[in-house]
Structures are given as C-alpha cells and as structure tokens.
Design a protein around this motif. Structure first.
Motif, PDB file in Angstrom:
ATOM      1  N   ASN A 169     -10.630  -4.501   5.190  1.00 27.14           N
ATOM      2  CA  ASN A 169     -11.296  -4.429   3.911  1.00 27.14           C
ATOM      3  C   ASN A 169     -12.540  -3.586   4.034  1.00 27.14           C
ATOM      4  OD1 ASN A 169     -12.308  -4.830   1.403  1.00 27.14           O
ATOM      5  ND2 ASN A 169     -11.788  -6.992   1.324  1.00 27.14           N
ATOM      6  N   ASN A 214     -11.891   0.764  -5.963  1.00 27.73           N
ATOM      7  CA  ASN A 214     -12.857  -0.298  -6.225  1.00 27.73           C
ATOM      8  C   ASN A 214     -13.558  -0.131  -7.572  1.00 27.73           C
ATOM      9  OD1 ASN A 214     -12.544  -1.633  -3.628  1.00 27.73           O
ATOM     10  ND2 ASN A 214     -13.517   0.176  -2.775  1.00 27.73           N
ATOM     11  N   LEU A 224       0.820  -1.204   0.000  1.00 27.86           N
ATOM     12  CA  LEU A 224       0.000   0.000   0.000  1.00 27.86           C
ATOM     13  C   LEU A 224       0.854   1.254   0.000  1.00 27.86           C
ATOM     14  CD1 LEU A 224      -2.850  -0.887   2.461  1.00 27.86           C
ATOM     15  CD2 LEU A 224      -3.077  -0.354   0.054  1.00 27.86           C
ATOM     16  N   LYS A 242      -2.309   1.510  -4.943  1.00 31.59           N
ATOM     17  CA  LYS A 242      -3.342   0.684  -4.315  1.00 31.59           C
ATOM     18  C   LYS A 242      -4.418   1.514  -3.629  1.00 31.59           C
ATOM     19  CE  LYS A 242      -1.597  -3.336  -5.322  1.00 31.59           C
ATOM     20  NZ  LYS A 242      -0.962  -4.151  -4.281  1.00 31.59           N
ATOM     21  N   GLY A 243      -4.140   2.754  -3.319  1.00 36.50           N
ATOM     22  CA  GLY A 243      -5.145   3.539  -2.624  1.00 36.50           C
ATOM     23  C   GLY A 243      -4.543   4.665  -1.825  1.00 36.50           C
ATOM     24  N   LYS A 288      -9.600   2.543  -1.083  1.00 37.27           N
ATOM     25  CA  LYS A 288      -9.065   1.725  -2.159  1.00 37.27           C
ATOM     26  C   LYS A 288      -9.785   2.010  -3.475  1.00 37.27           C
ATOM     27  CE  LYS A 288      -7.918  -2.470  -1.296  1.00 37.27           C
ATOM     28  NZ  LYS A 288      -7.997  -3.903  -0.976  1.00 37.27           N
ATOM     29  N   ASN A 323     -15.702   2.906  -0.106  1.00 36.09           N
ATOM     30  CA  ASN A 323     -14.870   3.553   0.907  1.00 36.09           C
ATOM     31  C   ASN A 323     -15.734   4.332   1.890  1.00 36.09           C
ATOM     32  OD1 ASN A 323     -12.423   2.708  -0.352  1.00 36.09           O
ATOM     33  ND2 ASN A 323     -12.648   4.360  -1.841  1.00 36.09           N
TER      34      ASN A 323
END
Length: 967
Positions: free
Chosen positions: A364, A804, A325, A697-698, A802, A837
């Motif tokens: 998650n 998505n 990350l 990744k975010g 993240k 999120n």
C-alpha cells in the motif's frame, strides 16, 4: 510338647509368608512379561491372583501423563481484587508499528483493557500505567496479578514494582497455560471477533491493531453468560450501556471537511474507512488513505453496507487480490512463441522448492502516519489514544542439494537464442523458475511477457545477417536513409577523419504483445567526434524519469488513458550545420573500400548534435498546434484548453501522450502523422525497458525483463538469492585487493543505476558501489554480487501506482549522520509522493562533513524541499495548482525547530544559506513540516542498510511489490 507346637506354628507362618512372597513375585513377573499392563487388565487375566501393592518406576517413566484439570470455583468478590494478564504475539507489524498486545482482565467484572505493544519489554511500563489508572479512576488497587511465567512478567523491574505496591504475583506452572485460562480465553475471544470484523469488510491485515481495539471495545459491551448475561461494563458501572452509536467496522464513511481546509470548489467531504471508536473524544476513528492519517471526527456519515476495501486479501495487505490489478483486457491473446530447444542431453526438471510465507504487509503506497501511539483500549475509562507484495517468500533449502551443471548450447545446435532458454540446466538448485510465478497476471499480459522473454535481438551485424527478418530491417533502414537524402557517397578528403558506425537492433511491440516491426537502426560512433571540429552544442532535452513517474501518477489518479508513439527515423528530420564524414555501414555494397565514405547532410543517431536538432524540429511542430513547454521539464509539452487538457512527453523518438479528451488525442495523432512517419503503438505497455501492466485499479511498473538480462550477462541466473541488497553489518573500511578490470565493474554499476528507475529498494546499495567507480576493490565487487543475488529473488518487484483521487504532494526526509566510515560524510535520503504514489527518491552522500546529526538532517531537509518545490512547479504547469501546503516528514525535531526558528544561532551560522531557503518555504506555508516516528520514517531505506523485517516493511509502505513471487 510346647516345643513341637511352637515349631509347627513357625513352620506354618513360614509357608504363609513364602506363599505371599510367591504371589508378589508372580504378579511382578507377569506385569513385566505383559509389558506393564494396568492392574485392571492383570486382574482380568489372572482373577485368582490377588492384587499386590506394587510401585513400578518403569510405569511412571514410560506412561506418565498430565493430571486432570479441575474447574476453579473461586471468584473474586470485589473489582480488581484479581487481575488476569497475558501477552499475544508476535505477528506481522501493523500499519502503526505494533507487533504484540497485552490484556488485563478483571476477575470480578470481566472487563478487559488492551494495550498495543511494539516490544515485549514494554509490559512493565504498561502495567504501571494501568495500575495508576485503577487507583485514580476507581479509588481501588490491584491485589493479585495472575499471569504465566513469561520473562516480561518475571523481570526484575516487574518484581520490584509489584513488591513496592504490595501486589501478589501468582503465576501458572511452567508449561501449563490452562492455569491462566481466563486471560487465554479472552485473547481467543478477541482474536475471533477481530477476524470477524476484518473478514466481513475485507479489511487488510495491516490494520489488525485497530481491529483488536474495536473487538475489545465491543466485548466490554456484550452480555456474558458468566455475568448472568450482563455486560462487563454494566457490572462495573451499574447501569445499562448505550449501543446506538455502533457502526460496522471497515465500512465506507464520508467525513466533512472544515471550511478552513478547503476552497469553494473543493470537495466538501473525504471518503475514508471507519476503523473504530475513540475514548478520548466523542467521535469516530477514520483513516484517510490520501493523507495516511487516522483521525477522530464527529461529522461522519456512514455507508455501512459498502466495504471500503473492494475485495478480501489475506496476504497482500491492501484488501485486494493481485489478479484484480491485472484483469484480462479486451485484447487478443498472443500465443506463446517459445522457441524449441535442442539440448545436448535431456533436461531433468528439478523439484519445486517448498516455500514458507512471511506475513509482513506490503503494497500500500499510502503509508500510515501515526500522530499519537494507540496503546489502550478501554471504551469507558477514556484512555485510548488515536493515531493506509509484502509477501516475501522464504526459500527453504532442501537437504542434499543436487549439483548444478550449466552448459551453454553451441551455436550450431540451437536456433535464435532465448534469454530464458539460453542455458540448459541440469537439476539446478536455484533455478529461476523457483522464484518467478506469473499466475497473478492475466493471460493476455502473461502472453505479452512471454513474447518479451522469447524475442531475441541480435548483438552484432554478423549474427543479424544470418536472419531474414533482420536483413530486411537493415535493407529498409538503408532505403529510408537514401530516400531522405541523408548522405552522399564520396571519397574522403585529405585531412578529414570519418567517424565509425554500427547497427543496433530493436523489436517494437504493439500494446497487445504482437510484434509491430523489427527495427534496425544505424548508429554513428559519436564518441570519436572532436569538440569544435565535428560539433559545437550537444545539449538535448530528454524527459527526466522523475517527470515520467509524475505524469503516470497524475494520469492514474485522473483515470486518463496513456498512449505511446514512436517516430520512425526521427533524427533524419534534423539538419546538420557541420561537415561530417562517416564510414559506410556494414553490409553496404562499397563498404570494403576504406576511402569511400558518407558525407552526412542530416543528423543521424549517435552524433552528438543529433538529439538537439531533432528536438528543435519536434518542439516547433508542437508549438504550432498550441502546446507550450513546461518550466519544470522542457521535454514536457502541455496544451490546456477550455474543454480539454493534453500532455506530450518526449524521450528522444518515443512519445507518451495522455489527457482527459480522447478525441483531442486522436486529432493530435493525425496532426503528427502528417508531419512525421509515426507509429502508433497503442496503450502504454513497454517504455524504455519498463514493463507496464494497466487496469482500472492502477498501473504497475517494473523492469523484469531488464533484470533477467542483467543476471544473464553477469552469469548469475542460478545464484543463491538474498533477502536484502546489503548486509546489515556492512563495513566499507575493509581492506581488499584492487580490481584489475575496471570496465566490467563500471558496466555493472551503470546497469544497476538504470534499474533504479523502478527499484527504490536498491537505491542506497547502488549509491554505495557507485562511489568507487574509479578505484573499486574486490570487496566492492562482492557488494555488487550481493545486489545481484537480491535481484535474483525479486525479479518482478516494481512500483504500484493507484488511483487515490488526488494530487497532493508529500515527502519523507532522513539522514544517517557520519555513516561513511571512510570520510565520515552523511547520507541524504528522501522520497516523495504525488497523489499517494511514489514518484521520486534519492540516496546521495553529502558534499561536506556535518558537525551534528541536526545539521545532517537539516541538509537533507533542504534537498527534499528543493524536490518538493520542483514537483509543485511541475504540477502547476500541468494545471493542478493547489494552495494546500506540501507535507514534509522528518524524524529529527532539532532540525525541524531550526527550520521554524527565525533566529540564527552560533551553531547554525555555517549552514545559514540552507536555513534561509528551507525556512522561507516553511514560513510562507509552502511546506508544512511534520514529525514522524523513526519506525514510520520511509526514507530510512535510502540512508542505511536495514534488517530484513524492517527493509521489507518499508518497501510495502513505499508501494513496492513483487507480483511474481511464487505462491
């Protein structure tokens, strides 16, 4: 003569008896002398000593061992004549809330049924269902049930049912699991195959429930040596089993979206993860991280080579390492500028405390929503129902703890203080270093955090006036004020009052961690102004923190770059209409004369009307270059063109700029530079005290540095940490002594409220202590201390956002009916997600007393619906208008029925207004309500104090994680 012969015979017999008795005594004596050796050893040492049968109690007491186990040759002659059973668990809670599973293995066919359990007490009900299944599907019955002596098998309910059905219950001896070997080995086989399935495709631990179901599905179809290399299902059904439909567990799959679920320009397939097979439908179970549902689909195409989860992670629960990350960006690494310390005595480093891992899943944000509980895995019987760190470190206290001695270094013995090195600690029991580890961050980001920790900002003019860099910063600020004709030095007129002023010091950083400049800002003490005399209107448009998080989530989901800009002397661009006088700033050459003051011509920081004047200036400039204000938040400016989309968010003099066209962003920066003195701070890294770590990744948001400052200000940096912010048995109606110092209490609560920007975990606790701002007691202060102790153990916790790939809106709502023991008012709690999120949340006491739990839940639904409508309006302004209904999850079916029922009942008249609002949204398909199980209700954390396990489980599902936990 006969007498002599008889006497001789008796004498001979006596000697023989005495000799044998001596042999027995010698044998026993030597047995004792040699520490009770075996007979074989004793015979080897004394071959002439005959073996004497001797039962030695001491040998039994000291050498007793278990008797050997013999392989059982018995085998059932018919299916279901003997059924073996065993329970496995507990283990970390799966994404669908299970902690155990129980297996039933048929002795004849060796076919296995597996049921998932949340509690061990469910075994009785599960066995009843299993037995009915055997009776109905196979016209047979269980004759013998073999298990261990677990309390779940020995309960009265189980015994009564077995007796009523004529089933013999055979149990293994206590402490002898080998006698239940078939069930024990079957569990081992299931777990081995589960690990294989999950490891090969990097499936997170939280999906273990689907892993064991799939492993059982495969075991029933694999040839077995015990069955002459036939599969259990083949023996049971008497025919070959087709294996052509099998796919690689955990691989990437693409599921076709039905036409009624999409528009013409929407994607025609969803990217999902394959998690097993359905027995009630002819399809595959696939899990969508965007919608957080496990659904069976037929139209699925598989990419069996590509794992859905990129890398394996056994402890984060999300399928990737934290180091992924936060990879090292292509930025220069800043050297650690930790200042040297001059302690009075040497600092003795305390030994590191051992830690024990808790395996709860955590980070998650895509929270699973189970539609139907998955309880059974039998692929042939077709009874299986179908339904996206946290790493918590338990600190083990060492024996004989050292004494904590804290002493602050005298000012004359230390240089510029550092917030991490300001105290000399001698063998502290709970040192901060025991609870923070930066190994999960890249070297560049760790260096940036080190700069933040070791950068000291003066708290007073006297302190800053002794440091060259801050003296220069104050001189630059005064020069800028003079150059902009901010004031005139005049004699104060009679009858006029001058407001005071003070210096505020702030260090500005580049995105790579280097110091951009030392900023000294002159602030007017606007709280001394009088309404109607010194000012008229004060309202200023400042970005809501909810808007900030929504903007960040949208940018992350679309891989937009995020830039930060700072306007130098922003308020000086606003013109004043009122006549205002201000005292000369400290350090001015004429500040010693109290009659000499500044007559302000332009707005200055601290004046009540300054933000409004500056906002009017900046907004006019942005509107000139094509931007328009958002209807949902007037501090957000949007420009949507044919080829680009740009967004500018204003928070006083800090700007966040993002969009899908980097060239247009650069042109905007140049345009703003031509109007104002703007500093480009590069990639968004540190905004309003929020630290941001960015990678492909975010985005990870936290307030680590703010927490450290808060703990130090409260003198609780070395306190013992707590696992939760509130005691699960908290009582608010406890009488306690009123606090005399209200200011200290109110200041701490105010700081905690600001901390909730990235800490939903303390939202409920802070809402409780904020209810007693005007009359706090010692009990309320203890609650604040408990919150601070929790913060000590979770300094680095924050929110992970993240990519998505969507901007779908969903929310969870809950209410704890009449939970307040003082006034019996309920608490509303909700949280909302945009693009998977977490973006907004709230914990607030309701204004009226609800007469039922349904009413309390309904009022909570109304509050959440208002938030969802606002989010929809905001996303619409951003250009992401969707016709898809927003999902609202509630765990109260009565409230959901009221929302969809077009008829008002007598019991709902008093909440008719709320009914009209939420019902209109539901009937117009703007909001789609869904029922969720209580254990999947994420809003629980905002309405009540929870147990440690449940608290951390919900945090993981919310996307709250702590990458600074020591490994």
């Amino acid at each position: 003569m006969d007498f002599i012969i008889c006497h001789a015979k008796n004498s001979f017999a006596s000697k023989v008896f005495q000799a044998s008795s001596n042999l027995a005594q010698d044998h026993h004596l030597w047995h004792q002398r040699l520490a009770h050796p075996s007979e074989k050893v004793l015979s080897f040492l004394f071959p002439n000593m005959h073996k004497v049968a001797n039962q030695c109690d001491v040998c039994h007491l000291s050498k007793s061992s278990r008797l050997p186990f013999t392989s059982s040759s018995s085998r059932a002659s018919n299916p279901f004549e003997i059924v073996h059973s065993d329970i496995w668990g507990p283990v970390l809670e799966s994404y669908d809330g299970f902690k155990y599973f129980v297996t039933f293995v048929d002795d004849f066919t060796r076919i296995t049924w597996l049921y998932l359990l949340k509690l061990k007490s469910e075994v009785v009900d599960v066995f009843k269902d299993f037995h009915k299944l055997i009776i109905t599907q196979f016209s047979s019955s269980v004759h013998i049930l073999r298990s261990d002596n677990g309390s779940e098998y020995m309960s009265n309910n189980m015994s009564q049912y077995l007796s009523s059905q004529g089933i013999v219950h055979q149990t293994s001896c206590v402490g002898t699991p080998q006698q239940n070997g078939i069930a024990e080995r079957k569990n081992r086989d299931i777990l081995e195959k589960t690990r294989v399935l999950m490891f090969q495709m990097n499936v997170p631990k939280k999906f273990w429930s689907q892993g064991v179901l799939t492993a059982t599905y495969l075991i029933n179809r694999l040839p077995s040596k015990v069955l002459a290399f036939k599969s259990p299902l083949e023996v049971l059904k008497g025919r070959k089993i087709d294996l052509s439909h099998l796919k690689v567990f955990g691989c990437t799959c693409f599921v076709h979206i039905q036409a009624y679920q999409r528009d013409k320009l929407d994607p025609r397939a969803d990217k999902c993860v394959f998690l097993g097979y359905s027995s009630t439908q002819k399809g595959y179970k696939r899990y969508n991280l965007a919608t957080r549902k496990l659904i069976v689909s037929k139209d699925v195409r598989f990419d069996e080579v590509t794992p859905y989860f990129t890398r394996k992670s056994c402890d984060t629960g999300q399928g990737e390492f934290l180091s992924d990350l936060f990879p090292s960006p292509n930025l220069p690494i800043v050297e650690d500028c930790n200042p040297s310390i001059n302690p009075v005595v040497p600092v003795q480093e305390a030994p590191a405390l051992p830690t024990v891992e808790d395996c709860n899943p955590s980070i998650n944000p895509a929270v699973p929503v189970q539609e139907v509980p998955a309880i059974l895995s039998d692929p042939e019987i077709d009874m299986q129902s179908v339904a996206e760190p946290h790493d918590v470190q338990y600190v083990v206290e060492p024996p004989a703890p050292p004494v904590v001695v804290l002493r602050r270094n005298p000012p004359q013995e230390r240089g510029p203080p550092s917030k991490l090195k300001d105290y000399v600690t001698y063998n502290a029991r709970y040192q901060m270093s025991h609870f923070i580890s930066y190994k999960n961050f890249s070297s560049a980001h760790s260096a940036f955090l080190s700069v933040l920790d070791n950068t000291h900002e003066p708290q007073s003019f006297e302190e800053a006036n002794h440091l060259a860099e801050w003296k220069q910063a104050m001189a630059d600020e005064l020069q800028a004020l003079n150059d902009n004709n901010t004031w005139s030095i005049v004699q104060i007129p009679k009858g006029k009052k001058a407001v005071g002023c003070r210096w505020i010091y702030k260090t500005k950083f580049h995105s790579d961690g280097t110091v951009e400049r030392h900023k000294a800002r002159l602030m007017a003490r606007g709280f001394t102004q009088t309404y109607g005399v010194d000012y008229k209107e004060t309202f200023a448009h400042v970005a809501k923190m909810n808007t900030v998080r929504v903007l960040l989530s949208v940018a992350v989901n679309h891989a937009w770059p995020l830039y930060q800009m700072d306007v130098k002397n922003a308020f000086l661009h606003g013109d004043l209409e009122e006549e205002i006088y201000m005292k000369l700033p400290p350090g001015h050459s004429q500040s010693h004369d109290p009659n000499i003051v500044c007559k302000l011509h332009k707005a200055i920081y601290g004046l009540k009307q300054s933000p409004r004047a500056w906002y009017a200036k900046l907004s006019s400039v942005l509107e000139e270059v094509g931007f328009h204000r958002s209807n949902a938040d007037s501090s957000l400016f949007i420009r949507i063109g044919s080829t680009s989309k740009l967004l500018v968010l204003i928070y006083v003099d800090d700007l966040i700029v993002t969009g899908d066209n980097v060239e247009e962003i650069e042109l905007l920066k140049q345009s703003l530079r031509s109007r104002f003195a703007i500093k480009d701070l590069g990639i968004l890294k540190y905004f309003l005290g929020i630290e941001m770590a960015t990678s492909h990744k975010g985005l990870f948001l936290n307030q680590r540095n703010y927490v450290l400052d808060l703990l130090q200000d409260a003198d609780m940096k070395d306190c013992k940490p707590a696992r939760t912010p509130l005691d699960s048995k908290l009582q608010l109606n406890v009488l306690s002594e009123p606090l005399s110092n209200l200011t200290s209490y109110q200041r701490l609560v105010g700081k905690l409220i600001y901390l909730t920007i990235t800490r939903p975990d303390i939202a409920y606790a802070v809402s409780i202590v904020s209810q007693f701002m005007h009359a706090p007691t010692l009990a309320h202060l203890h609650i604040i201390k408990r919150i601070l102790r929790y913060l000590k153990g979770s300094v680095g916790r924050g929110i992970l956002m993240k990519n998505n790939g969507n901007t779908h809106i969903m929310g969870y709502t809950d209410s704890d009916w009449a939970d307040n023991s003082l006034d019996r008012k309920s608490t509303t709690g909700f949280c909302t997600f945009v693009g998977g999120n977490l973006v907004t949340w709230k914990s607030k006491k309701q204004t009226v007393v609800a007469r039922s739990s349904a009413e309390a839940e309904y009022r909570a639904m109304t509050s959440t619906a208002c938030e969802l409508i606002w989010l929809k309006c905001l996303l619409s302004d951003l250009g992401f208008l969707s016709s898809q209904p927003m999902s609202l999850f509630c765990d109260n079916q009565a409230a959901m029925h009221i929302a969809s029922n077009p008829v008002f009942h007598e019991r709902t008249k008093h909440i008719e207004v709320d009914c009209h609002y939420i019902r209109d949204q539901v009937q117009s398909k703007i909001i789609d309500t869904h029922y969720t199980q209580s254990h999947d209700q994420l809003a629980d954390i905002f309405t009540k104090s929870l147990s440690t396990a449940q608290f951390h489980s919900i945090l993981g599902k919310l996307g709250s994680m702590n990458p600074l936990d020591p490994a």
